[in-house]
Structure formats: structure tokens, C-alpha cells
Write an enzyme that holds these catalytic residues in place. Sequence first.
Site, PDB file in Angstrom:
ATOM      1  N   TYR A  78      80.965 -89.629 -28.469  1.00 27.38           N
ATOM      2  CA  TYR A  78      81.212 -91.213 -29.145  1.00 27.38           C
ATOM      3  C   TYR A  78      83.337 -91.136 -27.640  1.00 27.38           C
ATOM      4  O   TYR A  78      83.124 -92.237 -27.865  1.00 27.38           O
ATOM      5  CB  TYR A  78      82.069 -90.549 -30.627  1.00 27.38           C
ATOM      6  CG  TYR A  78      83.320 -91.486 -31.104  1.00 27.38           C
ATOM      7  CD1 TYR A  78      82.383 -92.801 -31.354  1.00 27.38           C
ATOM      8  CD2 TYR A  78      84.669 -91.445 -31.349  1.00 27.38           C
ATOM      9  CE1 TYR A  78      82.934 -93.948 -31.346  1.00 27.38           C
ATOM     10  CE2 TYR A  78      85.681 -92.653 -31.802  1.00 27.38           C
ATOM     11  CZ  TYR A  78      84.956 -93.594 -31.756  1.00 27.38           C
ATOM     12  OH  TYR A  78      85.528 -94.745 -32.319  1.00 27.38           O
ATOM     13  N   ARG A 128      84.845 -88.836 -43.147  1.00 24.23           N
ATOM     14  CA  ARG A 128      85.605 -89.452 -42.794  1.00 24.23           C
ATOM     15  C   ARG A 128      86.419 -89.103 -43.846  1.00 24.23           C
ATOM     16  O   ARG A 128      86.700 -89.034 -45.310  1.00 24.23           O
ATOM     17  CB  ARG A 128      86.025 -91.095 -42.597  1.00 24.23           C
ATOM     18  CG  ARG A 128      85.474 -91.000 -41.222  1.00 24.23           C
ATOM     19  CD  ARG A 128      85.937 -92.371 -40.414  1.00 24.23           C
ATOM     20  NE  ARG A 128      84.851 -93.473 -40.664  1.00 24.23           N
ATOM     21  CZ  ARG A 128      84.707 -94.364 -40.575  1.00 24.23           C
ATOM     22  NH1 ARG A 128      85.706 -95.169 -39.117  1.00 24.23           N
ATOM     23  NH2 ARG A 128      83.821 -95.735 -40.336  1.00 24.23           N
ATOM     24  N   ASP A 143      74.277-107.228 -36.280  1.00 21.23           N
ATOM     25  CA  ASP A 143      73.589-105.491 -36.169  1.00 21.23           C
ATOM     26  C   ASP A 143      72.570-105.221 -36.229  1.00 21.23           C
ATOM     27  O   ASP A 143      71.708-105.175 -36.720  1.00 21.23           O
ATOM     28  CB  ASP A 143      74.662-104.972 -37.652  1.00 21.23           C
ATOM     29  CG  ASP A 143      75.013-103.752 -38.007  1.00 21.23           C
ATOM     30  OD1 ASP A 143      74.530-102.934 -38.042  1.00 21.23           O
ATOM     31  OD2 ASP A 143      76.071-103.405 -38.339  1.00 21.23           O
ATOM     32  N   GLY A 149      76.391 -99.605 -40.810  1.00 16.86           N
ATOM     33  CA  GLY A 149      76.611-100.292 -41.659  1.00 16.86           C
ATOM     34  C   GLY A 149      75.052-100.621 -42.570  1.00 16.86           C
ATOM     35  O   GLY A 149      74.342-100.347 -42.508  1.00 16.86           O
ATOM     36  N   GLY A 172      79.554-103.783 -40.365  1.00 22.47           N
ATOM     37  CA  GLY A 172      79.521-102.172 -40.675  1.00 22.47           C
ATOM     38  C   GLY A 172      81.498-102.818 -41.581  1.00 22.47           C
ATOM     39  O   GLY A 172      81.795-103.609 -42.077  1.00 22.47           O
ATOM     40  N   PHE A 173      81.943-101.317 -40.952  1.00 27.36           N
ATOM     41  CA  PHE A 173      83.126-101.887 -42.075  1.00 27.36           C
ATOM     42  C   PHE A 173      84.297-102.913 -41.143  1.00 27.36           C
ATOM     43  O   PHE A 173      84.688-103.225 -42.167  1.00 27.36           O
ATOM     44  CB  PHE A 173      83.925-100.456 -42.714  1.00 27.36           C
ATOM     45  CG  PHE A 173      85.626-100.001 -42.927  1.00 27.36           C
ATOM     46  CD1 PHE A 173      85.916-100.407 -43.504  1.00 27.36           C
ATOM     47  CD2 PHE A 173      86.095 -98.926 -41.779  1.00 27.36           C
ATOM     48  CE1 PHE A 173      86.839-100.155 -44.186  1.00 27.36           C
ATOM     49  CE2 PHE A 173      87.710 -98.805 -42.272  1.00 27.36           C
ATOM     50  CZ  PHE A 173      88.033-100.004 -42.907  1.00 27.36           C
TER      51      PHE A 173
HETATM   52  P1  NAD Z   1      80.497 -98.408 -38.788  1.00 25.39           P
HETATM   53  O1  NAD Z   1      80.171 -97.123 -38.211  1.00 25.39           O
HETATM   54  O2  NAD Z   1      81.240 -98.315 -39.868  1.00 25.39           O
HETATM   55  O3  NAD Z   1      80.113 -99.572 -37.948  1.00 25.39           O
HETATM   56  C1  NAD Z   1      79.507 -99.518 -36.677  1.00 25.39           C
HETATM   57  C2  NAD Z   1      78.010-100.461 -36.511  1.00 25.39           C
HETATM   58  O4  NAD Z   1      77.987-101.039 -35.805  1.00 25.39           O
HETATM   59  C3  NAD Z   1      77.311-100.915 -37.970  1.00 25.39           C
HETATM   60  O5  NAD Z   1      76.885-101.738 -38.807  1.00 25.39           O
HETATM   61  C4  NAD Z   1      76.646-100.211 -36.964  1.00 25.39           C
HETATM   62  O6  NAD Z   1      74.950-100.513 -38.218  1.00 25.39           O
HETATM   63  C5  NAD Z   1      76.653-101.003 -35.955  1.00 25.39           C
HETATM   64  N1  NAD Z   1      75.740-100.965 -34.813  1.00 25.39           N
HETATM   65  C6  NAD Z   1      75.108 -99.257 -34.299  1.00 25.39           C
HETATM   66  N2  NAD Z   1      74.673 -99.448 -33.626  1.00 25.39           N
HETATM   67  C7  NAD Z   1      73.969 -99.931 -32.821  1.00 25.39           C
HETATM   68  C8  NAD Z   1      73.353-101.410 -32.552  1.00 25.39           C
HETATM   69  N3  NAD Z   1      72.873-100.016 -31.054  1.00 25.39           N
HETATM   70  N4  NAD Z   1      73.184-102.083 -32.584  1.00 25.39           N
HETATM   71  C9  NAD Z   1      74.022-103.954 -33.569  1.00 25.39           C
HETATM   72  N5  NAD Z   1      74.825-102.430 -34.446  1.00 25.39           N
HETATM   73  C10 NAD Z   1      74.895-101.135 -34.022  1.00 25.39           C
HETATM   74  O7  NAD Z   1      82.589 -98.644 -37.890  1.00 25.39           O
HETATM   75  P2  NAD Z   1      83.528 -98.520 -37.832  1.00 25.39           P
HETATM   76  O8  NAD Z   1      84.748 -97.713 -38.745  1.00 25.39           O
HETATM   77  O9  NAD Z   1      83.601-100.035 -38.625  1.00 25.39           O
HETATM   78  O10 NAD Z   1      84.150 -99.095 -36.824  1.00 25.39           O
HETATM   79  C11 NAD Z   1      83.818-100.598 -35.936  1.00 25.39           C
HETATM   80  C12 NAD Z   1      84.602 -99.839 -34.811  1.00 25.39           C
HETATM   81  O11 NAD Z   1      85.321 -99.865 -34.250  1.00 25.39           O
HETATM   82  C13 NAD Z   1      83.187 -99.220 -33.600  1.00 25.39           C
HETATM   83  O12 NAD Z   1      83.154 -99.670 -32.500  1.00 25.39           O
HETATM   84  C14 NAD Z   1      84.422 -97.786 -33.859  1.00 25.39           C
HETATM   85  O13 NAD Z   1      84.483 -97.103 -32.358  1.00 25.39           O
HETATM   86  C15 NAD Z   1      85.598 -98.708 -33.615  1.00 25.39           C
HETATM   87  N6  NAD Z   1      86.817 -97.728 -34.373  1.00 25.39           N
HETATM   88  C16 NAD Z   1      87.007 -97.987 -35.493  1.00 25.39           C
HETATM   89  C17 NAD Z   1      88.360 -96.700 -35.832  1.00 25.39           C
HETATM   90  C18 NAD Z   1      87.746 -96.977 -37.430  1.00 25.39           C
HETATM   91  O14 NAD Z   1      89.197 -95.659 -37.808  1.00 25.39           O
HETATM   92  N7  NAD Z   1      87.502 -97.095 -38.760  1.00 25.39           N
HETATM   93  C19 NAD Z   1      88.815 -96.379 -35.136  1.00 25.39           C
HETATM   94  C20 NAD Z   1      88.739 -96.460 -33.937  1.00 25.39           C
HETATM   95  C21 NAD Z   1      87.945 -97.700 -33.290  1.00 25.39           C
END
Ligand code: NAD
Length: 320
Positions: free
Chosen positions: A148, A189, A34, A39, A13-14
Site C-alpha cells: 500500500y 480498521r 469501481d 466497495g 467505496g467509503f
Molecule cells: P474503500 O476500500 O472503501 O474504497 C476504495 C474503492 O476502490 C472500493 O470501492 C474498491 O472497490 C475500489 N477499487 C479498488 N481497486 C479498484 C480497481 N482496480 N478498479 C476500480 N475500483 C477499484 O477505501 P476508502 O477508505 O474509501 O479509501 C479511498 C481512497 O482514499 C483510497 O485511495 C485510499 O488510499 C485513500 N485514503 C483513505 C483513507 C481513510 O482513512 N479512509 C486515508 C488515507 C487515504
Amino acid sequence: MTAHRVVVTGGAGFLGSHLCERLLGGGASVICMDNFLTGSPGNVEHLMGRPRFRLIECDLTGFVHVPGEVDLVLHFASAASPTDYLRHPIATLKVGSLGTLHSLGLAREKGARFVLASTSEVYGDPLEHPQRETYWGNVNPVGPRSVYDEAKRFAESLTTAYRNSHGVDTAIVRIFNTYGPRMRPHDGRAIPTFVRQALNGEPITVTGDGSQTRSICYVDDTVQGVLTLAESGFEGPVNIGNPSELSMLRLAMTIRDLTGSSSPIVFVDRPVDDPAVRRPDTSLAARRLGWRPEIDVTTGLRRTISWFERELLETSRPAS
Ligand code: NAD
């Protein structure tokens, strides 16, 4: 302790992909797990040839197994943008509950440190401003965003129970809005949406009257905060975010200026239970981790815009 073999859940993911990159750069071996729900393998394609990097397609809500030693588990798997988690409500609850349970089980089995990626959304629509770690939050448990917010609140509780009952070395990081390269242009977003609209000359859609605030942190700063926490013995919860707060209208205007776009700004409906304000109190991170964000909003947005310009050019090119 410097981690040698690290599991990053949600590593494609990001945020996860940036963590994988930084860990590899620091000499660690990285196992990225993942299921590609939000992602994609493309996010870690550039790491694929490295001998210390492994990508495993795996749904964490099912059976999780990693052969060999692991000394750190960074649990980042979960849809994170409102568009994504509203499209996948049950999957979001499952990865926050079962996925966290299995990731904690992995850390316990391996004797590894465990870091939970929690979120500022545990504070809900906050009645305390800025938000300190001691604030318990104001979340609607049956509102659309609860899939969430409550999943993350449950994940924090489960992580704490594993620490207290099983002696797992855990930490909780509450991440505030983070932005940067590799966000998907259509993930819903605010920053990727505004940048995409500005670069395409489309109207920039601000929700409500745009007075609601967010505090945005550039991805390199967030990654540095997470890895500093991982290397420390601190359990948290600890806020990681940039306290410089701005309204959504100000953000839209700044992005329009930085892209040199003449897109009009238009106002659309505000989502249900959208928080009115959001700003981290980061004094605990400064005191316990010596961490502070270093990248100002203009620098971070410029870097992000340059990346989106290249991406949008790439995707608009006809396939040869
Ligand atoms: P994202 O959606 O880009 O990444 C999440 C990743 O998790 C993806 O690659 C997705 O395929 C994978 N995923 C989801 N369900 C899954 C499962 N059951 N098994 C395996 N992989 C799975 O989101 P992000 O922005 O990179 O966020 C990553 C983490 O950071 C999350 O837990 C999110 O709650 C937390 N977070 C992010 C932010 C932000 O601003 N980006 C803020 C607060 C918290």
C-alpha cells in the site's frame, strides 16, 4: 473553476461514495467507476435514480474509457484498510501503479484536473512528529504494508511526472485516518472494529499496549478538504486530517463510553510495521486552502455509532 462532469474512481467505496454524494448535491454530473473489490453498489444505491449520476463497473488496471467531456478526475480507487490490502497485495500495487497511470491518462485525454488520493502512510513509521508535507517518510519497502505505502509513493511520483512532462493539472492530497458512516464493520480498521465490538458486547481488541496514536478525521471534513483542493489551483501535496491525536486505548475507551457498552478491553498482537504515532501538520491546508476540520471527535463518533447501530440492526433482521 467549478467542475461540471466529474469522474470518481473508487466511487463505490467509503470515501468515494461520500464524494459522489457531495458533488451531486453541488450540481455536478458524476461518473462513478469501481470494480467493487472493497466497495459495493449498495454504497451508492441511494444515488442511482439521479439523472446526473452514472455507475460504471470497471477495473482501472485494464482499459479505461469515458465518453464525453470530463473536467475533474478524483482518483480514489485502492483498497485502504490493512486487512483489505494484505488480502489483495498485488491488486493494491496494480491499482496504485497501473490504475493511477490509466486515470492520469484519462485526465490528460480530457484536459481535466486530476486529484490523487494519497495517504499519511507515505510517511511510514515517522521519525518526524507531527508530519509535515516536507517529510520524506520512513517506509520499509519489503514489509507487508509496503504494498500500500509504496504503491501510493509511486502514484505520487507518477502524478508529479504527468504534471511536469505532460502539463496535466494535478494535485496530491495526503489523507489521514478518516472515519464515518459506510465503513464496513469488518474492514479491520480500528473505529469500525471497536464500534462493532462495543455494540455487540464483545471484547474490544486493542493492538499492542494501545499507546500508539492516530489522529482521526470525520468524513465530512475530509470530503470538504478534498473538494476545496479540487476547486483550487494548488498542486500539493497537502495533508488533510484532524490534528487532534489520541492513543488507541483512549479511542477504545471513548467508544465504549459513547455506546454505553460494558465490553472488556483486551490486548492483542500489534501488526508488523504499525506506525507508533500519526498526526498531521495541517498548517499548509489552512494557509493555501483556508481549510480546517470542524467536527470534533465526540460529535463524529456519535454520528458514526448511530449509523452502525442502524446498520447492525438492519443486518440482524431476518429476511422476510
Ligand atoms: P474503500 O476500500 O472503501 O474504497 C476504495 C474503492 O476502490 C472500493 O470501492 C474498491 O472497490 C475500489 N477499487 C479498488 N481497486 C479498484 C480497481 N482496480 N478498479 C476500480 N475500483 C477499484 O477505501 P476508502 O477508505 O474509501 O479509501 C479511498 C481512497 O482514499 C483510497 O485511495 C485510499 O488510499 C485513500 N485514503 C483513505 C483513507 C481513510 O482513512 N479512509 C486515508 C488515507 C487515504
